[in-house]
Motif scaffolding. Structure first.
Motif, short mmCIF file in Angstrom:
data_model
loop_
_atom_site.label_atom_id
_atom_site.label_comp_id
_atom_site.label_asym_id
_atom_site.label_seq_id
_atom_site.Cartn_x
_atom_site.Cartn_y
_atom_site.Cartn_z
N ASP A 281 -19.90 -7.96 -6.26
CA ASP A 281 -20.01 -6.51 -6.26
C ASP A 281 -18.69 -5.84 -5.88
N GLU A 282 -18.05 -6.40 -4.86
CA GLU A 282 -16.78 -5.79 -4.40
C GLU A 282 -15.77 -5.79 -5.54
N GLY A 283 -15.72 -6.90 -6.27
CA GLY A 283 -14.83 -6.94 -7.43
C GLY A 283 -15.21 -5.88 -8.46
N GLY A 284 -16.51 -5.74 -8.68
CA GLY A 284 -17.01 -4.72 -9.62
C GLY A 284 -16.63 -3.32 -9.16
N HIS A 285 -16.77 -3.09 -7.85
CA HIS A 285 -16.41 -1.76 -7.31
C HIS A 285 -14.93 -1.48 -7.53
N GLY A 286 -14.11 -2.52 -7.34
CA GLY A 286 -12.68 -2.36 -7.60
C GLY A 286 -12.45 -1.94 -9.04
N LEU A 287 -13.18 -2.56 -9.97
CA LEU A 287 -13.00 -2.23 -11.39
C LEU A 287 -13.44 -0.80 -11.71
N TYR A 288 -14.58 -0.36 -11.15
CA TYR A 288 -14.99 1.03 -11.37
C TYR A 288 -13.85 1.96 -10.95
N LEU A 289 -13.27 1.63 -9.79
CA LEU A 289 -12.28 2.53 -9.20
C LEU A 289 -10.94 2.47 -9.94
N TYR A 290 -10.53 1.27 -10.35
CA TYR A 290 -9.30 1.20 -11.16
C TYR A 290 -9.51 2.01 -12.43
N GLY A 291 -10.70 1.91 -13.02
CA GLY A 291 -11.00 2.67 -14.23
C GLY A 291 -10.87 4.17 -13.97
N ALA A 292 -11.38 4.63 -12.84
CA ALA A 292 -11.29 6.06 -12.50
C ALA A 292 -9.83 6.46 -12.31
N ALA A 293 -9.05 5.61 -11.65
CA ALA A 293 -7.63 5.93 -11.42
C ALA A 293 -6.87 5.98 -12.74
N GLU A 294 -7.23 5.08 -13.65
CA GLU A 294 -6.53 5.02 -14.95
C GLU A 294 -6.74 6.28 -15.79
N THR A 295 -7.84 7.01 -15.54
CA THR A 295 -8.04 8.25 -16.29
C THR A 295 -6.98 9.28 -15.91
N LEU A 296 -6.24 9.03 -14.83
CA LEU A 296 -5.21 9.98 -14.39
C LEU A 296 -3.84 9.62 -14.96
N GLY A 297 -3.81 8.67 -15.88
CA GLY A 297 -2.57 8.37 -16.60
C GLY A 297 -1.70 7.31 -15.94
N VAL A 298 -2.27 6.48 -15.06
CA VAL A 298 -1.50 5.37 -14.51
C VAL A 298 -2.08 4.07 -15.06
N SER A 299 -1.25 3.05 -15.14
CA SER A 299 -1.74 1.78 -15.68
C SER A 299 -2.11 0.84 -14.54
N ARG A 300 -2.97 -0.13 -14.85
CA ARG A 300 -3.41 -1.11 -13.86
C ARG A 300 -2.21 -1.85 -13.29
N ASP A 301 -1.26 -2.21 -14.16
CA ASP A 301 -0.08 -2.94 -13.70
C ASP A 301 0.71 -2.15 -12.66
N GLU A 302 0.88 -0.85 -12.93
CA GLU A 302 1.60 0.00 -11.97
C GLU A 302 0.88 0.02 -10.63
N LEU A 303 -0.45 0.13 -10.70
CA LEU A 303 -1.24 0.23 -9.46
C LEU A 303 -1.11 -1.05 -8.63
N ILE A 304 -1.27 -2.18 -9.32
CA ILE A 304 -1.21 -3.47 -8.62
C ILE A 304 0.18 -3.68 -8.06
N ASP A 305 1.18 -3.30 -8.86
CA ASP A 305 2.56 -3.46 -8.42
C ASP A 305 2.82 -2.63 -7.16
N ALA A 306 2.27 -1.42 -7.13
CA ALA A 306 2.46 -0.55 -5.96
C ALA A 306 1.85 -1.19 -4.71
N MET A 307 0.75 -1.91 -4.89
CA MET A 307 0.17 -2.59 -3.72
C MET A 307 1.06 -3.75 -3.30
#
Lengths: 90, 330
Positions: B72-98
């Motif tokens: 579930d936690e992994g799934g929640h992460g995916l829902y949230l990455y999806g929501a963040a991506e609607t703001l014009g950032v890519s998954r790679d950028e997000l992961i890289d920032a972490m």
């Protein structure tokens, strides 16, 4: 990686409903991901995935032209018509 | 621009949601990317402390429950990455920032899960705190984030209950088991209270987030709500909250707590938590180890696309086969 929109039918007789979106390399993978992400708790019996790019959507700025013509036609609703109290089953 | 920004705020004031295609101030977009991605990272990093206990769960039932929870936690992460991506950032950028430390995740996951009771304490305390935080976010002004939160909140109550169930079993068990449960509570109580963030007076992100209705309650208010729920739950378990200053304040109807050690919080937030390096190193490692899978899937998809344009593949993927699939979906 293209974006896909996911639609889930919760049970027979109901419409598929949009539940969210996900990224996948192709439709097959999108379907697998959708199963893992959106239906872990018996949420559905059928899934559709469609590339977001294939959806033609109305635009916010077109909304007046699209939807306002309906606004001045209240006679299309049943509640527009007042009935005498004694009339039943109408 | 002024008109667009007035309309934006007016829409928020009317309690309408902002959707990805709407005009929004850069600050609003930035704040959301920061908050949603931090939330997504927390879900994914949060798989680590508990994931380590899957192979050591005390029974098959506890094991399948924990597996489902971590999934579930992994799934929640995916829902949230999806929501963040609607703001014009890519998954790679997000992961890289972490990975570079530019983006944070919840400080709580930098603590170790030392015993099986920690799995119980995490579910009970950490997930309860998360729920208190997340329930108001279901009404966040940004539509995709609010919708992700609705989905997450629905699933989160299972997490909380399974954790409390573990604590109940231990609290009703042998003296050693009770001691283990108490020890876990001792270690997780204060870090959980810190999850709500600094006191509102010291919080740098608050006031604008209130105006934008990204945030609806102050950190202290949410923390208090959690405390008022958790203290009686600890009593049912027969465990002692590790706070000698804890007392019921009849006048306000709230529990009063002792002082939170904000120095510890600052240490953990700035990357010096007990497991900070380990958590990031593990995430990096998994990201690297999985690279070949992502590549293979991309190559397969590209090959398939190229193939289906040619005459041979057209015969293989005949229209009837496609129709059969569509039928099955209906």
């Amino acid at each position: 990686m293209p974006l896909f929109e996911v639609f889930v039918r919760s049970r027979r007789g109901l419409d598929h409903q949009h539940v969210g979106s996900l990224r996948a390399d192709d439709a097959e993978m999108a379907l697998q991901y959708a199963r893992e992400i959106y239906t872990r708790r018996r949420e559905g019996i059928s899934i559709w995935v469609v590339r977001s790019a294939d959806i033609t959507a109305s635009q916010e700025e077109d909304a007046p032209a699209f939807f306002e013509p309906a606004a001045d036609k209240p006679y299309r609703d049943a509640t527009y018509y007042e009935l005498p109290k004694e009339v039943k089953n109408l | 621009m002024a008109a667009a920004s007035d309309e934006f705020q007016a829409r928020i004031d009317r309690e309408e949601r902002i959707e990805p295609q709407d005009w929004m101030p850069e600050g609003y977009r930035r704040t959301l990317v920061r908050q949603i991605s931090q939330h997504a990272h927390s879900e994914v990093i949060g798989m680590q402390p508990e994931g380590g206990w899957i192979s050591r769960a005390p029974s098959l039932e506890r094991k399948v429950i924990l597996l489902a929870k971590v999934q579930d936690e992994g799934g929640h992460g995916l829902y949230l990455y999806g929501a963040a991506e609607t703001l014009g950032v890519s998954r790679d950028e997000l992961i890289d920032a972490m990975h570079t430390g530019k983006a944070k995740y919840s400080s709580i996951f930098n603590y170790p899960a030392l015993t099986w009771a920690d799995v119980g304490a995490i579910g009970w305390l950490v997930d309860s705190a998360a729920i208190v935080n997340q329930v108001p976010l279901q009404r966040c002004s940004y539509g995709p984030y609010a919708r992700a939160m609705m989905r997450i909140c629905k699933e989160e109550s299972f997490h909380q209950r399974q954790g409390y169930d573990i604590m109940l079993a231990l609290a009703r068990g042998s003296a050693a088991q009770r001691e283990m449960a108490q020890d876990a509570l001792n270690r997780w109580w204060w870090p959980t209270l810190m999850m709500f963030g600094p006191s509102d007076a010291d919080s740098i992100h608050s006031s604008q987030s209130f105006a934008w209705k990204i945030k609806r309650y102050g950190n202290d208010e949410l923390r208090q709500k959690f405390i008022d729920q958790a203290v009686p739950q600890a009593e049912v378990l027969g465990l002692k909250i590790p706070d000698d200053d804890l007392q019921w304040d009849a006048a306000t109807g709230h529990y009063r707590i002792g002082a939170i050690d904000w120095d510890e919080f600052q240490q953990v937030v700035s990357g010096n938590g007990p497991c900070s390096r380990q958590r990031l190193a593990h995430h990096r490692q998994v990201q690297e180890d999985g690279a070949w899978v992502r590549e293979a899937v991309a190559v397969h998809a590209a090959k398939h696309r190229a193939g289906s344009d040619g005459p041979k593949a057209a015969a293989r993927n005949s229209d009837t086969a496609q129709e059969g699939r569509a039928d099955a979906a209906v």
